[in-house]
Scaffold this motif. Structure first.
Motif, PDB file in Angstrom:
ATOM      1  N   UNK A 221     -16.907 -89.259  21.876  1.00 24.41           N
ATOM      2  CA  UNK A 221     -17.810 -89.476  23.006  1.00 24.41           C
ATOM      3  C   UNK A 221     -17.098 -89.085  24.313  1.00 24.41           C
ATOM      4  N   UNK A 222     -17.730 -88.234  25.100  1.00 24.82           N
ATOM      5  CA  UNK A 222     -17.141 -87.835  26.387  1.00 24.82           C
ATOM      6  C   UNK A 222     -17.171 -89.024  27.357  1.00 24.82           C
ATOM      7  N   UNK A 223     -16.337 -88.941  28.399  1.00 31.12           N
ATOM      8  CA  UNK A 223     -16.284 -90.028  29.392  1.00 31.12           C
ATOM      9  C   UNK A 223     -16.589 -89.454  30.774  1.00 31.12           C
ATOM     10  N   UNK A 224     -17.545 -90.097  31.451  1.00 30.24           N
ATOM     11  CA  UNK A 224     -17.853 -89.735  32.833  1.00 30.24           C
ATOM     12  C   UNK A 224     -17.422 -90.905  33.709  1.00 30.24           C
ATOM     13  N   UNK A 236      -4.486-103.531  48.614  1.00 28.49           N
ATOM     14  CA  UNK A 236      -3.518-102.449  48.752  1.00 28.49           C
ATOM     15  C   UNK A 236      -3.216-101.783  47.426  1.00 28.49           C
ATOM     16  N   UNK A 237      -3.695-102.392  46.330  1.00 27.45           N
ATOM     17  CA  UNK A 237      -3.432-101.811  45.019  1.00 27.45           C
ATOM     18  C   UNK A 237      -4.408-100.664  44.739  1.00 27.45           C
ATOM     19  N   UNK A 238      -3.863 -99.541  44.280  1.00 29.15           N
ATOM     20  CA  UNK A 238      -4.740 -98.443  43.882  1.00 29.15           C
ATOM     21  C   UNK A 238      -4.647 -98.315  42.361  1.00 29.15           C
ATOM     22  N   UNK A 239      -5.775 -98.360  41.689  1.00 30.96           N
ATOM     23  CA  UNK A 239      -5.796 -98.313  40.230  1.00 30.96           C
ATOM     24  C   UNK A 239      -5.751 -96.862  39.744  1.00 30.96           C
ATOM     25  N   UNK A 240      -5.048 -96.633  38.633  1.00 31.33           N
ATOM     26  CA  UNK A 240      -5.011 -95.259  38.110  1.00 31.33           C
ATOM     27  C   UNK A 240      -6.386 -94.847  37.597  1.00 31.33           C
ATOM     28  N   UNK A 241      -6.841 -93.685  38.015  1.00 30.12           N
ATOM     29  CA  UNK A 241      -8.136 -93.192  37.536  1.00 30.12           C
ATOM     30  C   UNK A 241      -8.048 -92.926  36.034  1.00 30.12           C
ATOM     31  N   UNK A 242      -9.171 -93.087  35.354  1.00 30.50           N
ATOM     32  CA  UNK A 242      -9.209 -92.725  33.927  1.00 30.50           C
ATOM     33  C   UNK A 242      -8.807 -91.263  33.774  1.00 30.50           C
ATOM     34  N   UNK A 243      -9.245 -90.443  34.718  1.00 29.59           N
ATOM     35  CA  UNK A 243      -8.933 -89.014  34.658  1.00 29.59           C
ATOM     36  C   UNK A 243      -7.428 -88.759  34.743  1.00 29.59           C
ATOM     37  N   UNK A 244      -6.676 -89.691  35.367  1.00 29.51           N
ATOM     38  CA  UNK A 244      -5.223 -89.499  35.449  1.00 29.51           C
ATOM     39  C   UNK A 244      -4.584 -89.742  34.076  1.00 29.51           C
ATOM     40  N   UNK A 245      -5.326 -90.410  33.182  1.00 22.90           N
ATOM     41  CA  UNK A 245      -4.794 -90.716  31.851  1.00 22.90           C
ATOM     42  C   UNK A 245      -5.298 -89.737  30.787  1.00 22.90           C
ATOM     43  N   UNK A 247      -7.146 -85.755  30.640  1.00 21.60           N
ATOM     44  CA  UNK A 247      -7.665 -84.590  31.384  1.00 21.60           C
ATOM     45  C   UNK A 247      -9.071 -84.197  30.957  1.00 21.60           C
ATOM     46  N   UNK A 248      -9.557 -84.786  29.854  1.00 15.22           N
ATOM     47  CA  UNK A 248     -10.914 -84.444  29.406  1.00 15.22           C
ATOM     48  C   UNK A 248     -12.002 -85.277  30.096  1.00 15.22           C
ATOM     49  N   UNK A 249     -11.575 -86.258  30.879  1.00 12.21           N
ATOM     50  CA  UNK A 249     -12.569 -87.098  31.567  1.00 12.21           C
ATOM     51  C   UNK A 249     -13.268 -86.278  32.657  1.00 12.21           C
ATOM     52  N   UNK A 264     -23.299 -86.119  52.945  1.00 12.80           N
ATOM     53  CA  UNK A 264     -23.660 -85.809  51.565  1.00 12.80           C
ATOM     54  C   UNK A 264     -22.655 -84.840  50.941  1.00 12.80           C
ATOM     55  N   UNK A 265     -21.404 -85.217  50.951  1.00 15.12           N
ATOM     56  CA  UNK A 265     -20.400 -84.394  50.277  1.00 15.12           C
ATOM     57  C   UNK A 265     -19.735 -85.224  49.176  1.00 15.12           C
ATOM     58  N   UNK A 266     -19.894 -84.755  47.972  1.00 13.42           N
ATOM     59  CA  UNK A 266     -19.245 -85.373  46.821  1.00 13.42           C
ATOM     60  C   UNK A 266     -18.699 -84.267  45.933  1.00 13.42           C
ATOM     61  N   UNK A 267     -18.218 -84.635  44.755  1.00 15.46           N
ATOM     62  CA  UNK A 267     -17.688 -83.589  43.879  1.00 15.46           C
ATOM     63  C   UNK A 267     -17.604 -84.073  42.435  1.00 15.46           C
ATOM     64  N   UNK A 268     -17.452 -83.094  41.556  1.00 18.16           N
ATOM     65  CA  UNK A 268     -17.116 -83.369  40.161  1.00 18.16           C
ATOM     66  C   UNK A 268     -15.832 -82.617  39.846  1.00 18.16           C
ATOM     67  N   UNK A 269     -14.926 -83.297  39.141  1.00 13.56           N
ATOM     68  CA  UNK A 269     -13.739 -82.629  38.600  1.00 13.56           C
ATOM     69  C   UNK A 269     -13.965 -82.569  37.099  1.00 13.56           C
ATOM     70  N   UNK A 270     -14.028 -81.343  36.578  1.00 20.80           N
ATOM     71  CA  UNK A 270     -14.402 -81.200  35.168  1.00 20.80           C
ATOM     72  C   UNK A 270     -13.394 -80.321  34.441  1.00 20.80           C
TER      73      UNK A 270
END
Ligand code: PLP
Length: 445
Positions: A221-224, A236-245, A247-249, A264-270
């Motif tokens: 199953x893919x992860x978004x 002050x704590x920054x949590x690690x993104x799932x994508x940092x763990x 690369x397929x996220x 209205x500026x956003x993005x997708x990293x794919x």
């Protein structure tokens, strides 16, 4: 047989060419106004304290400096800023987006970033390229109303997985995927908001992140990952993104909460394999994202201390969160529970058994307070004992007043229920003794 004689029709004569039931595509049946949007007109009256919407608080933005940037952008670079651009977004902004994502541990290639009109558009495009009618998407329960709207628009079915105070529960995720697998169903993706969840306010525990990724990998199953609030933590704590763990996220980001939602500026990293399809989908939707707003964001990131601006925003939200928590403790009747968010915009409140938050809403608005009832955040009708309170926009004083009004509405609701019973539970006994901050109500689909 002779053809019936057709008389000529004048251009503006009414015909049935546009009659909705006959002519609209079947997928429009799933497109309903979100309860929040339906409420917007009433909730935005000045006498109503709106704890309903998730509008960012822009008071802290350096408007005079931005006005100069806008003027300079038009004067110097107007020929480019006012022109069509690349469907994928400007190279400069895509590079800067990679710097922003690096704060959460993501290492990315600007070539894999697709700039969109808010992350809402990214959500829509990702759903468009993955979901056929009837496909299954797994999402936390509750989940972001705009995501549920996109899933409904593409006729995807949503299966919710419950959260606790540490976010999505991995064992329940595994159970859900396993149950779907035994029916031969592989969901198209897991949609998750790991940080400062909208609407539940919780954050996925760091230890759970690799587990969630592992489970999804096992079941194919893919992860978004949708992460508009990740930099707005209060500790002050920054949590690690799932994508940092992993690369397929597929990672969705936005400048709406960390800079200005109106741009209205956003993005997708794919992953590269997804990028071309996503760019084609983006092209068919908008040709290209607006050059002007992208270039303005680029100038802002290059010329201003955006990190300290985000801290200023977070500080304002922390102050408002504190005001809300104090007011909840002080005013709410026994039997209410809520979570304590350590970032983002939202508190998720569970009210005593018997109270229906959707049915109560008109009475709350009459009492000049608005909230978002819980049912809007589930695809399956759950959530009638829950509601979302946003502390992002009103001042601390208005928040306190809003909660005081909400408490009075709840009190009178409970009075009625104690006297006459409630449709869901007739003759409710004495109210439960305890109230206070707690975990969001678990919900098993
Ligand atoms: C979880 C979540 N995802 C996406 C969005 C959409 O944000 P944007 O303004 O970038 O379209 C929102 C907005 O509230 C949100 O809360």
């Amino acid at each position: 047989m002779s053809e019936p004689v057709r008389r000529p029709i004048r251009a503006n004569e009414p015909t049935n060419r546009l009659i909705p039931s006959e002519r609209f595509a079947a997928r429009t049946a799933g497109m309903t106004a979100s309860e929040i949007r339906a409420l917007f007109a009433v909730a935005s009256r000045p006498e109503v304290v709106s704890l309903a919407g998730g509008m960012p608080n822009l008071a802290a933005l350096p408007l005079p400096a931005l006005a100069e940037e806008v003027a300079d952008l038009v004067a110097r670079d107007g020929q480019v800023a006012l022109q069509y651009g690349s469907a994928q977004g400007t190279p400069e902004l895509r590079e800067q987006i990679c710097e922003v994502m690096a704060v959460e541990g993501i290492r990315a290639d600007p070539n894999d970033v697709v700039v969109t009109v808010g992350s809402q558009m990214a959500l829509d495009l990702v759903t468009r390229i993955y979901c056929d009618p009837g496909d299954v998407v797994v999402a936390e329960g509750p989940s972001y109303v705009g995501a549920l709207g996109s899933f409904a628009a593409y006729q995807a079915r949503v299966v919710h997985v419950a959260m606790d105070e540490h976010g999505l529960v991995p064992t329940l995720l595994r159970e859900t995927l396993s149950a779907l697998a035994t029916r031969g169903v592989t969901p198209k993706f897991l949609y998750t908001i790991p940080n400062f969840h909208n609407p539940a306010g919780v954050t996925m525990a760091v230890e759970r992140r690799s587990e969630v990724l592992q489970i999804c990998a096992e079941y194919g199953v893919a992860v978004v990952e949708d992460n508009p609030y990740g930099l707005l933590g209060f500790t002050g704590r920054v949590y690690p993104a799932l994508r940092s763990l992993d690369r397929d996220v597929i990672y969705l980001g936005s400048f709406s909460k960390t800079f200005a939602s109106g741009l209205r500026v956003g993005w997708a990293l794919v992953p590269p394999a997804v990028r071309d399809r996503l760019v084609l989908a983006a092209e068919s939707a908008t040709l290209c994202p607006p050059s002007f707003t992208q270039m303005l964001v680029s100038r802002y990131l290059a010329g201003h201390d955006w990190r300290s601006q985000i801290k200023t925003f977070a500080e304002a939200y922390r102050e408002r969160r504190d005001a809300m928590l104090r007011a909840l403790e002080t005013h709410l009747p026994p039997g209410c529970t809520w979570n304590v968010p350590d970032g983002g915009f939202y508190v998720w409140l569970t009210v005593p058994d018997g109270v229906d938050t959707k049915a109560m809403l008109p009475r709350a608005v009459t009492a000049r307070v608005a909230y978002a009832s819980g049912t809007g955040f589930y695809a399956d009708g759950f959530g009638s004992r829950q509601l979302r309170l946003s502390y992002c926009y009103p001042t601390p004083e208005r928040i306190t007043e809003g909660v005081r009004r909400l408490a009075a509405v709840l009190e009178s609701e409970l009075d009625v229920i104690r006297t006459f019973g409630s449709p869901s539970r007739p003759n409710l006994g004495p109210a439960p003794a305890r109230n206070g901050p707690q975990t969001p109500s678990p919900h098993t689909p």
